[in-house]
Design a protein around this motif. Structure first.
Motif, PDB file in Angstrom:
ATOM      1  N   LEU A  20      -0.640  10.702  -0.895  1.00  0.00           N
ATOM      2  CA  LEU A  20       0.541  10.865  -0.067  1.00  0.00           C
ATOM      3  C   LEU A  20       1.126  12.245  -0.381  1.00  0.00           C
ATOM      4  N   VAL A  21       0.970  13.170   0.543  1.00  0.00           N
ATOM      5  CA  VAL A  21       1.420  14.540   0.329  1.00  0.00           C
ATOM      6  C   VAL A  21       2.774  14.723   1.025  1.00  0.00           C
ATOM      7  N   LEU A  33      -0.049   3.194   8.629  1.00  0.00           N
ATOM      8  CA  LEU A  33       0.950   3.946   7.863  1.00  0.00           C
ATOM      9  C   LEU A  33       1.014   5.401   8.322  1.00  0.00           C
ATOM     10  N   ARG A  34      -0.141   5.992   8.615  1.00  0.00           N
ATOM     11  CA  ARG A  34      -0.158   7.371   9.122  1.00  0.00           C
ATOM     12  C   ARG A  34       0.607   7.465  10.445  1.00  0.00           C
ATOM     13  N   LEU A  66       0.825  -1.209   0.000  1.00  0.00           N
ATOM     14  CA  LEU A  66       0.000   0.000   0.000  1.00  0.00           C
ATOM     15  C   LEU A  66       0.857   1.257   0.000  1.00  0.00           C
ATOM     16  N   LEU A  67       1.911   1.264   0.806  1.00  0.00           N
ATOM     17  CA  LEU A  67       2.797   2.434   0.840  1.00  0.00           C
ATOM     18  C   LEU A  67       3.512   2.615  -0.495  1.00  0.00           C
ATOM     19  N   ARG A  68       3.879   1.512  -1.133  1.00  0.00           N
ATOM     20  CA  ARG A  68       4.525   1.611  -2.448  1.00  0.00           C
ATOM     21  C   ARG A  68       3.586   2.241  -3.472  1.00  0.00           C
ATOM     22  N   LEU A  69       2.326   1.842  -3.483  1.00  0.00           N
ATOM     23  CA  LEU A  69       1.367   2.451  -4.408  1.00  0.00           C
ATOM     24  C   LEU A  69       1.222   3.946  -4.138  1.00  0.00           C
ATOM     25  N   LEU A  70       1.185   4.312  -2.866  1.00  0.00           N
ATOM     26  CA  LEU A  70       1.089   5.731  -2.517  1.00  0.00           C
ATOM     27  C   LEU A  70       2.336   6.490  -2.966  1.00  0.00           C
ATOM     28  N   CYS A  71       3.499   5.862  -2.793  1.00  0.00           N
ATOM     29  CA  CYS A  71       4.753   6.506  -3.201  1.00  0.00           C
ATOM     30  C   CYS A  71       4.822   6.692  -4.715  1.00  0.00           C
ATOM     31  N   LEU A  72       4.373   5.673  -5.451  1.00  0.00           N
ATOM     32  CA  LEU A  72       4.394   5.771  -6.908  1.00  0.00           C
ATOM     33  C   LEU A  72       3.467   6.880  -7.410  1.00  0.00           C
ATOM     34  N   LYS A  73       2.456   7.231  -6.599  1.00  0.00           N
ATOM     35  CA  LYS A  73       1.514   8.298  -6.955  1.00  0.00           C
ATOM     36  C   LYS A  73       1.735   9.534  -6.089  1.00  0.00           C
ATOM     37  N   LYS A  74       2.918   9.689  -5.535  1.00  0.00           N
ATOM     38  CA  LYS A  74       3.185  10.756  -4.563  1.00  0.00           C
ATOM     39  C   LYS A  74       2.675  12.109  -5.036  1.00  0.00           C
ATOM     40  N   GLU A  80       5.962  11.455  12.514  1.00  0.00           N
ATOM     41  CA  GLU A  80       7.033  12.265  13.100  1.00  0.00           C
ATOM     42  C   GLU A  80       7.494  13.392  12.178  1.00  0.00           C
ATOM     43  N   ASP A  81       7.190  13.296  10.900  1.00  0.00           N
ATOM     44  CA  ASP A  81       7.587  14.354   9.955  1.00  0.00           C
ATOM     45  C   ASP A  81       6.338  15.138   9.560  1.00  0.00           C
ATOM     46  N   PRO A  82       6.217  16.396  10.005  1.00  0.00           N
ATOM     47  CA  PRO A  82       5.011  17.186   9.701  1.00  0.00           C
ATOM     48  C   PRO A  82       4.838  17.499   8.222  1.00  0.00           C
TER      49      PRO A  82
END
Length: 231
Positions: free
Chosen positions: A228-229, A206-207, A166-174, A212-214
């Motif tokens: 994923l912003v 994942l959230r 799931l995180l990979r899909l979000l990263c690919l669509k960052k 830790e990073d705003p």
């Protein structure tokens, strides 16, 4: 061992093909006798290739093929039918089929076509894996998809397989929208309500991992999906 989904409503032909492909082709073959049963089998397992009879009860092979292609863009599909009309062949390819064989056919020919498609799919998959990134920078985090680990200052977080996918899909669509349907079909192969609730749990995790990073945020896009912003 490669796994094949065989959907054939003729029980005699289905068992004959299953036995031959398992013995001569050294494949694991899951046999279903109608389209609805075929999609249920596809949704809960991973297959390397699908062989779909076109004329079937409950759900025809073209409808089933369309649903399979929607859930998985890459799995090879062979349509098998007694029809030999050009419009049927055209429809088979338009729906995302990779090959079309007309009954009656020689089982040896089917095996040749299966091996050719699997070889082509393997070469394509290797090329895709070489091109697709496995390392992602997410603000102050570094995500390694191969090891399923998020690295950050002072530590790391191991992800489950579905969390990593799931995180990979979000990263690919960052900074772009990952639709809810796309995520569910890609990871769970079915966009039903229960899988959707399961995905919501993984998104919450994942959230938490990225809080830790705003500058990093996973936001809901109403009526569409998630983004994923990274500012």
């Amino acid at each position: 061992m490669k796994k094949i989904l065989l959907v054939e409503d003729d029980p005699n032909l289905g068992l004959l093909l299953q036995d031959y492909l398992q013995i001569k082709g050294n494949f694991e073959v899951v046999l279903c006798t109608d389209g609805e049963e075929g999609f249920k089998a596809f949704a809960k397992d991973e297959f390397d290739l699908c062989i779909l009879d076109v004329m079937m009860p409950k759900k025809d092979g073209f409808t089933l093929g369309k649903e399979i292609r929607k859930a998985n863009e890459h799995v090879p599909i062979i349509f098998a039918t007694a029809k030999s009309m050009m419009e049927d062949k055209s429809l088979a390819y338009d729906l995302g089929g990779d090959d079309y064989i007309t009954k009656p056919f020689r089982i040896e020919e089917l095996l040749l076509r299966i091996n050719a498609l699997l070889k082509r799919a393997s070469l394509k998959q290797n090329a895709v894996q070489e091109e697709a990134p496995s390392q992602f920078e997410i603000g102050n985090y570094r995500f390694d998809y191969t090891t399923q680990i998020i690295h950050f200052d002072g530590g790391q977080q191991k992800l489950s397989t579905k969390e990593a996918e799931l995180l990979r899909l979000l990263c690919l669509k960052k900074n772009g929208v990952l639709t809810r349907e796309e995520a569910l079909l890609s990871i769970w192969h079915d966009d039903n309500y229960f899988n959707g609730r399961s995905m919501d749990v993984f998104l919450s995790k994942l959230r938490k991992y990225l809080k830790e990073d705003p500058k990093v945020e996973i936001i809901n896009v109403h009526g569409k999906g998630y983004k994923l912003v990274v500012n």
